[in-house]
Motif scaffolding. Structure first.
Motif, PDB file in Angstrom:
ATOM      1  N   ASN A  35      23.257  44.321  46.002  1.00  0.00           N
ATOM      2  CA  ASN A  35      23.641  45.740  46.042  1.00  0.00           C
ATOM      3  C   ASN A  35      24.182  46.098  47.413  1.00  0.00           C
ATOM      4  O   ASN A  35      23.599  45.746  48.437  1.00  0.00           O
ATOM      5  N   GLY A  36      25.312  46.802  47.442  1.00  0.00           N
ATOM      6  CA  GLY A  36      25.885  47.271  48.701  1.00  0.00           C
ATOM      7  C   GLY A  36      26.824  46.299  49.371  1.00  0.00           C
ATOM      8  O   GLY A  36      27.507  46.659  50.322  1.00  0.00           O
ATOM      9  N   ASP A  37      26.912  45.037  48.930  1.00  0.00           N
ATOM     10  CA  ASP A  37      27.836  44.066  49.524  1.00  0.00           C
ATOM     11  C   ASP A  37      29.264  44.415  49.148  1.00  0.00           C
ATOM     12  O   ASP A  37      29.522  45.136  48.185  1.00  0.00           O
ATOM     13  N   THR A  38      30.212  43.883  49.896  1.00  0.00           N
ATOM     14  CA  THR A  38      31.631  44.100  49.635  1.00  0.00           C
ATOM     15  C   THR A  38      32.228  42.837  49.040  1.00  0.00           C
ATOM     16  O   THR A  38      31.973  41.740  49.507  1.00  0.00           O
ATOM     17  N   VAL A  39      33.043  43.021  47.995  1.00  0.00           N
ATOM     18  CA  VAL A  39      33.694  41.900  47.308  1.00  0.00           C
ATOM     19  C   VAL A  39      35.198  42.078  47.437  1.00  0.00           C
ATOM     20  O   VAL A  39      35.752  43.113  47.073  1.00  0.00           O
ATOM     21  N   ASN A  40      35.871  41.056  47.984  1.00  0.00           N
ATOM     22  CA  ASN A  40      37.336  41.051  48.098  1.00  0.00           C
ATOM     23  C   ASN A  40      37.911  40.361  46.873  1.00  0.00           C
ATOM     24  O   ASN A  40      37.364  39.365  46.390  1.00  0.00           O
ATOM     25  N   VAL A  41      39.051  40.856  46.375  1.00  0.00           N
ATOM     26  CA  VAL A  41      39.662  40.336  45.171  1.00  0.00           C
ATOM     27  C   VAL A  41      41.087  39.868  45.479  1.00  0.00           C
ATOM     28  O   VAL A  41      41.826  40.542  46.195  1.00  0.00           O
ATOM     29  N   THR A  42      41.443  38.715  44.936  1.00  0.00           N
ATOM     30  CA  THR A  42      42.817  38.210  45.058  1.00  0.00           C
ATOM     31  C   THR A  42      43.450  38.214  43.668  1.00  0.00           C
ATOM     32  O   THR A  42      42.888  37.649  42.730  1.00  0.00           O
ATOM     33  N   LEU A  43      44.612  38.854  43.566  1.00  0.00           N
ATOM     34  CA  LEU A  43      45.324  38.953  42.290  1.00  0.00           C
ATOM     35  C   LEU A  43      46.534  38.020  42.286  1.00  0.00           C
ATOM     36  O   LEU A  43      47.071  37.683  43.347  1.00  0.00           O
ATOM     37  N   CYS A  44      46.965  37.665  41.114  1.00  0.00           N
ATOM     38  CA  CYS A  44      48.165  36.861  40.948  1.00  0.00           C
ATOM     39  C   CYS A  44      49.370  37.768  41.055  1.00  0.00           C
ATOM     40  O   CYS A  44      49.466  38.795  40.371  1.00  0.00           O
ATOM     41  N   ALA A  45      50.323  37.393  41.928  1.00  0.00           N
ATOM     42  CA  ALA A  45      51.530  38.207  42.105  1.00  0.00           C
ATOM     43  C   ALA A  45      52.627  37.791  41.143  1.00  0.00           C
ATOM     44  O   ALA A  45      53.615  38.494  40.973  1.00  0.00           O
ATOM     45  N   GLY A  46      52.510  36.657  40.548  1.00  0.00           N
ATOM     46  CA  GLY A  46      53.525  36.234  39.585  1.00  0.00           C
ATOM     47  C   GLY A  46      54.074  34.883  39.848  1.00  0.00           C
ATOM     48  O   GLY A  46      53.763  34.156  40.697  1.00  0.00           O
TER      49      GLY A  46
ATOM     50  N   THR B  23      34.248  33.541  40.078  1.00  0.00           N
ATOM     51  CA  THR B  23      32.940  33.877  39.521  1.00  0.00           C
ATOM     52  C   THR B  23      32.088  34.537  40.603  1.00  0.00           C
ATOM     53  O   THR B  23      31.854  33.961  41.656  1.00  0.00           O
ATOM     54  N   LEU B  24      31.652  35.732  40.313  1.00  0.00           N
ATOM     55  CA  LEU B  24      30.811  36.507  41.220  1.00  0.00           C
ATOM     56  C   LEU B  24      29.359  36.283  40.814  1.00  0.00           C
ATOM     57  O   LEU B  24      29.012  36.467  39.650  1.00  0.00           O
TER      58      LEU B  24
ATOM     59  N   THR C 126      27.606  46.293  39.318  1.00  0.00           N
ATOM     60  CA  THR C 126      26.605  45.573  40.109  1.00  0.00           C
ATOM     61  C   THR C 126      26.240  46.326  41.380  1.00  0.00           C
ATOM     62  O   THR C 126      25.487  45.811  42.204  1.00  0.00           O
ATOM     63  N   GLN C 127      26.788  47.538  41.551  1.00  0.00           N
ATOM     64  CA  GLN C 127      26.530  48.383  42.718  1.00  0.00           C
ATOM     65  C   GLN C 127      26.963  47.704  44.011  1.00  0.00           C
ATOM     66  O   GLN C 127      26.356  47.877  45.057  1.00  0.00           O
ATOM     67  N   THR C 128      28.023  46.885  43.905  1.00  0.00           N
ATOM     68  CA  THR C 128      28.668  46.343  45.097  1.00  0.00           C
ATOM     69  C   THR C 128      29.967  47.113  45.288  1.00  0.00           C
ATOM     70  O   THR C 128      30.371  47.897  44.440  1.00  0.00           O
ATOM     71  N   LYS C 129      30.629  46.897  46.433  1.00  0.00           N
ATOM     72  CA  LYS C 129      31.838  47.653  46.740  1.00  0.00           C
ATOM     73  C   LYS C 129      33.057  46.750  46.638  1.00  0.00           C
ATOM     74  O   LYS C 129      33.003  45.579  47.000  1.00  0.00           O
ATOM     75  N   LEU C 130      34.152  47.331  46.143  1.00  0.00           N
ATOM     76  CA  LEU C 130      35.422  46.612  46.107  1.00  0.00           C
ATOM     77  C   LEU C 130      36.036  46.701  47.481  1.00  0.00           C
ATOM     78  O   LEU C 130      36.257  47.789  48.015  1.00  0.00           O
TER      79      LEU C 130
ATOM     80  N   ASP D  54      35.939  36.940  46.698  1.00  0.00           N
ATOM     81  CA  ASP D  54      35.274  36.450  47.905  1.00  0.00           C
ATOM     82  C   ASP D  54      34.171  37.438  48.269  1.00  0.00           C
ATOM     83  O   ASP D  54      34.466  38.626  48.441  1.00  0.00           O
ATOM     84  N   PRO D  55      32.939  37.070  48.343  1.00  0.00           N
ATOM     85  CA  PRO D  55      32.408  35.718  48.178  1.00  0.00           C
ATOM     86  C   PRO D  55      32.323  35.336  46.697  1.00  0.00           C
ATOM     87  O   PRO D  55      32.169  36.190  45.835  1.00  0.00           O
ATOM     88  N   HIS D  56      32.467  34.054  46.437  1.00  0.00           N
ATOM     89  CA  HIS D  56      32.410  33.571  45.059  1.00  0.00           C
ATOM     90  C   HIS D  56      31.308  32.531  44.929  1.00  0.00           C
ATOM     91  O   HIS D  56      30.672  32.161  45.905  1.00  0.00           O
TER      92      HIS D  56
END
Length: 173
Positions: free
Chosen positions: A162-173, A98-99, A128-132, A153-155
Motif C-alpha cells: 500500500n502506498g508504493d508507486t508503480v511505473n508503467v511502460t506502454l507499447c508505442a507501436g 506482473t505486479l 491495490t492502493q498503490t499509486k500510478l 516497475d517494480p515487477h
C-alpha cells in the motif's frame, strides 16, 4: 433311522434340541439392537478431512512458488532482465508486466498487466492502493498492441505494498 441320518423334509415333530436351538436363535435375533449411524457426523468428518487436504496442497504450492521467487531474488539464472528503454527487440516477458502485491493478510497476490490498456492497468493499480507513477512508451514493434502495458516497475519477483508507486511502460507501436 439312525442318529446320524437326516430326517425327511417336513417332519412335523422336531426334537427337543431342535426346539431349543430355534428358540435360542429367535431370542438372539430379537434382542440384538440395530446398528446406529451418525450420518451428519460422518459427513462433517469427511468434509473436514477434504478441507485439510486441500489446505495442505495449497500451502505446498504456495511454498513451492515462494521458493522459486526467492531463487530469482537471490540472483538465480531465471532473474528477469529489465527491458531496454529505447526499444523492445523480443517478446515481452510475462514477469516483466506482473505486479506482485503484498496483501496485509500476509499473502502475495500476482496481478498480470501484460496487454492491458492504461485505463485497466490504472484501475488494477488503484485497487491495490498503490499509486500510478511515470507512464512511458517504447517501440515494441510486432510484439505488442499499441497503447497496452508491456512492463511495470517494480515487477515480479519484487513486491509492492500500500502506498508504493508503480511505473508503467506502454507499447508505442
Amino acid at each position: 433311522m439312525t442318529s446320524n441320518d437326516s430326517r425327511p423334509f417336513g417332519c412335523a415333530h422336531p426334537t427337543s434340541f431342535e426346539e431349543e436351538l430355534v428358540n435360542a436363535m429367535n431370542n438372539f435375533a430379537n434382542s440384538a439392537d440395530a446398528p446406529t449411524f451418525d450420518a451428519p457426523g460422518i459427513t462433517r468428518r469427511s468434509r473436514r478431512k477434504r478441507a485439510t487436504a486441500i489446505a495442505g496442497i495449497s500451502a505446498a504450492l504456495i511454498v513451492a512458488g515462494g521458493g522459486t521467487a526467492l531463487a530469482s531474488i537471490t540472483g538465480g539464472s531465471d532473474a528477469p532482465k529489465p527491458a531496454p528503454a529505447a526499444a523492445i527487440t523480443a517478446a515481452p516477458a510475462k514477469d516483466a508486466a506482473t505486479l506482485l502485491f503484498a496483501h496485509s493478510a500476509g499473502m502475495t497476490i500476482p496481478i498480470d498487466l501484460l496487454g492491458a490498456s492504461l485505463a485497466d492497468a490504472k484501475g488494477q493499480i488503484e485497487k491495490t492502493q498503490t499509486k500510478l507513477g511515470k507512464v512511458s512508451k517504447v517501440d515494441c514493434g510486432k510484439y505488442g498492441k499499441p497503447g497496452t502495458v508491456i512492463q511495470v516497475d517494480p515487477h515480479s519477483p519484487k513486491t509492492v505494498a500500500n502506498g508504493d508507486t508503480v511505473n508503467v511502460t506502454l507499447c508505442a507501436g
